[in-house]
Design a protein around this motif. Structure first.
Motif, short mmCIF file in Angstrom:
data_model
loop_
_atom_site.label_atom_id
_atom_site.label_comp_id
_atom_site.label_asym_id
_atom_site.label_seq_id
_atom_site.Cartn_x
_atom_site.Cartn_y
_atom_site.Cartn_z
N ILE A 255 0.84 -1.21 0.00
CA ILE A 255 0.00 0.00 0.00
C ILE A 255 0.88 1.26 0.00
O ILE A 255 0.58 2.24 -0.69
CB ILE A 255 -0.95 -0.02 1.21
N GLU A 256 1.96 1.21 0.75
CA GLU A 256 2.85 2.38 0.79
C GLU A 256 3.47 2.64 -0.59
O GLU A 256 3.58 3.79 -1.03
CB GLU A 256 3.94 2.15 1.82
N ASN A 257 3.86 1.56 -1.29
CA ASN A 257 4.39 1.73 -2.64
C ASN A 257 3.34 2.31 -3.58
O ASN A 257 3.63 3.18 -4.41
CB ASN A 257 4.88 0.39 -3.19
N LEU A 258 2.10 1.81 -3.47
CA LEU A 258 1.02 2.33 -4.31
C LEU A 258 0.74 3.80 -4.01
O LEU A 258 0.47 4.59 -4.93
CB LEU A 258 -0.26 1.50 -4.11
N MET A 259 0.80 4.19 -2.73
CA MET A 259 0.59 5.60 -2.39
C MET A 259 1.70 6.47 -2.97
O MET A 259 1.45 7.60 -3.43
CB MET A 259 0.52 5.75 -0.87
N GLY A 260 2.94 5.94 -2.99
CA GLY A 260 4.03 6.70 -3.60
C GLY A 260 3.84 6.88 -5.09
O GLY A 260 4.06 7.97 -5.65
N VAL A 261 3.41 5.77 -5.75
CA VAL A 261 3.15 5.86 -7.20
C VAL A 261 2.01 6.83 -7.48
O VAL A 261 2.06 7.63 -8.43
CB VAL A 261 2.85 4.46 -7.76
N THR A 262 0.96 6.77 -6.65
CA THR A 262 -0.18 7.68 -6.83
C THR A 262 0.24 9.13 -6.66
O THR A 262 -0.18 10.02 -7.42
CB THR A 262 -1.29 7.33 -5.83
N GLN A 263 1.08 9.38 -5.65
CA GLN A 263 1.56 10.75 -5.42
C GLN A 263 2.39 11.24 -6.61
O GLN A 263 2.26 12.38 -7.04
CB GLN A 263 2.39 10.80 -4.14
N ARG A 264 3.21 10.32 -7.14
CA ARG A 264 4.03 10.70 -8.29
C ARG A 264 3.15 10.96 -9.51
O ARG A 264 3.38 11.93 -10.25
CB ARG A 264 5.02 9.57 -8.60
N THR A 266 0.08 12.03 -9.48
CA THR A 266 -0.61 13.30 -9.24
C THR A 266 0.28 14.48 -9.59
O THR A 266 -0.14 15.43 -10.27
CB THR A 266 -1.06 13.39 -7.78
N HIS A 267 1.53 14.40 -9.12
CA HIS A 267 2.48 15.49 -9.41
C HIS A 267 2.76 15.57 -10.91
O HIS A 267 2.81 16.68 -11.49
CB HIS A 267 3.77 15.25 -8.63
N LEU A 268 2.94 14.40 -11.54
CA LEU A 268 3.21 14.38 -12.98
C LEU A 268 2.03 14.95 -13.76
O LEU A 268 2.20 15.73 -14.72
CB LEU A 268 3.51 12.96 -13.42
N THR A 269 0.82 14.60 -13.36
CA THR A 269 -0.37 15.09 -14.06
C THR A 269 -0.49 16.60 -13.96
O THR A 269 -0.76 17.30 -14.94
CB THR A 269 -1.63 14.42 -13.48
N LYS A 270 -0.28 17.13 -12.74
CA LYS A 270 -0.36 18.58 -12.57
C LYS A 270 0.71 19.30 -13.40
O LYS A 270 0.43 20.34 -14.02
CB LYS A 270 -0.20 18.93 -11.09
N SER A 271 1.91 18.74 -13.44
CA SER A 271 2.98 19.37 -14.22
C SER A 271 2.67 19.35 -15.71
O SER A 271 2.85 20.35 -16.42
CB SER A 271 4.32 18.67 -13.95
N LEU A 272 2.19 18.20 -16.21
CA LEU A 272 1.87 18.09 -17.63
C LEU A 272 0.72 19.02 -18.01
O LEU A 272 0.74 19.66 -19.08
CB LEU A 272 1.53 16.65 -17.98
#
Length: 432
Positions: A255-264, A266-272
């Protein structure tokens, strides 16, 4: 140089060359015509003198008396008749009793026989005022040509400005045109067909660009909604899973790995999405923002990251640096510069932040080589020391924001192993 100015200069240069060459040719032609007229006059006078020799003169004393009456007619005795019999024209300087100076004469010399004695008949015509007359004629012609040329130049300038006014009006509207404002481009009434065709072509091009712009804008808005919503749902469910009873340590790690991927993501989507908005030149309303306050706020939020890597922070921030810019873009700009300097810093390294009314400078320790040619501002560019969560869009966003806001951005490698990013603020501040 404007097209009209260049065209006018070409016409003016052409007119100057024509005027110079034309004046010389005109002078030569008038000079030749005048001397031809003088020679014809001398030839006619020669015929009258020869007739007088046959009918009215009887002795050499009459020849001398004639010369006393008319100094322009002279009979010079010869020992023998020369072989030539043709008229000989020449320019002869002689003393003029009236002016008391030497002056040029046009002379016709021809051999004659009077009472079986050879003579050379010399008939002269004064050229005292010839050069002055020719010069006045040429000056008058050149003056007339100059007035005509200047008149044509002025008329062309006035007509060109009037005829080209629709073009400049259209150009001014295009310079102020914004796709997001849905402006209309109008053309003043003009009889020039090329301008009307240009207006039609511009209208067609703008309609196509507006259609593409609307499609891209709709796509960006839909993507923002359709991507961020599932990501938010994923984060919510992952939070619920973490709080669920009976969760094993292995499951918590997944779950922690999935939360890290989700956070990444989210950040990638906002930047794009922000890059897409900047690429499409969407309108970001400007307001007066204190850059110093923004820099202090961002540094305060990054204190944890600085402490985690034992990075020494050195700041030199002006009290207040107001400028007109979109607040959100400024926050992204400052945040990405600082985060990039922290991520690519070395453990127990240095971070120097300087802010003056002229520039924002961020300097950090890092790789012992210049990154000038390494695609530093390229999208998805990731250095070898980049952490896994880095999307490689931080400096690309910085460059795009600086480009859209008119803020010059410069990278400098300061040996040994120090990298400096500097954003010039004076230009944008003055424009605001």
């Amino acid at each position: 140089m404007k097209l009209l100015t260049r065209t006018t200069l070409i016409f003016l240069l052409y007119a100057s060359v024509v005027a110079g060459v034309g004046s010389f040719v005109y002078y030569s032609l008038i000079h030749k015509l005048y001397y031809a007229y003088v020679d014809r006059t001398l030839s006619r006078r020669k015929l009258r003198v020869q007739k007088a020799l046959r009918l009215y003169l009887h002795s050499p004393t009459d020849l001398a008396y004639w010369h006393q009456l008319d100094h322009n007619v002279e009979f010079v005795p010869l020992r023998a008749l020369p072989a030539r019999r043709s008229d000989q024209f020449s320019i002869r300087p002689m003393f003029n009793e009236l002016t008391g100076q030497q002056q040029p004469y046009r002379q016709l010399a021809v051999p004659v026989v009077f009472q079986q004695r050879p003579y050379e008949l010399q008939i002269r015509l004064s050229l005292l005022d010839t050069q002055s007359l020719l010069l006045r004629i040429v000056v008058a012609g050149a003056g007339l040509f100059g007035v005509l040329g200047l008149g044509m130049f002025g008329l062309q300038l006035v007509l060109n400005r009037r005829l080209w006014q629709p073009f400049y009006t259209l150009l001014e509207q295009l310079q102020q045109y914004k796709l997001n404002r849905n402006q209309s481009i109008t053309l003043p009434a003009t009889p020039v067909r090329e301008f009307r065709e240009l207006h039609e072509a511009v209208q067609l091009l703008l309609r196509q660009n507006q259609r593409v712009y609307r499609y891209q804008k709709e796509f960006t808005e839909n993507a923002a909604h359709e991507i961020q919503t599932p990501l938010a749902i994923m984060r919510t469910h992952l939070d619920l899973l973490v709080q669920a009873p009976g969760l094993t340590e292995e499951q918590a790690g997944y779950i922690e790995n999935l939360m890290g991927v989700t956070q990444r993501l989210t950040h990638l989507t906002k930047s794009l999405l922000l890059l897409a908005q900047l690429d499409n030149h969407l309108y970001f309303p400007a307001e007066t923002v204190d850059v110093a306050a923004t820099v202090r706020t961002q540094l305060a939020q990054l204190q944890h990251q600085l402490a985690a890597r034992s990075i020494r922070l050195e700041t030199e921030i002006a009290g207040s640096v107001p400028m007109r810019i979109h607040r959100g873009l400024l926050e992204v700009l400052v945040s990405n510069l600082l985060v990039n300097a922290i991520r690519h810093n070395v453990a127990q390294g240095d971070l120097v932040v300087r802010l003056t009314p002229e520039a924002l400078t961020v300097e950090n320790t890092g790789q012992a080589q210049s990154l000038q040619d390494a695609g530093l501002f390229g999208r998805f560019h990731k250095a070898t020391d980049s952490p896994a969560e880095s999307a490689g869009l931080g400096l690309a966003l910085v460059l795009q924001i600086c480009s859209n806001c008119g803020l010059p951005l410069r990278y400098t490698y300061v040996a040994p192993g120090r990298h400096r990013q500097q954003v010039q603020l004076r230009l944008s501040s003055e424009e605001g």
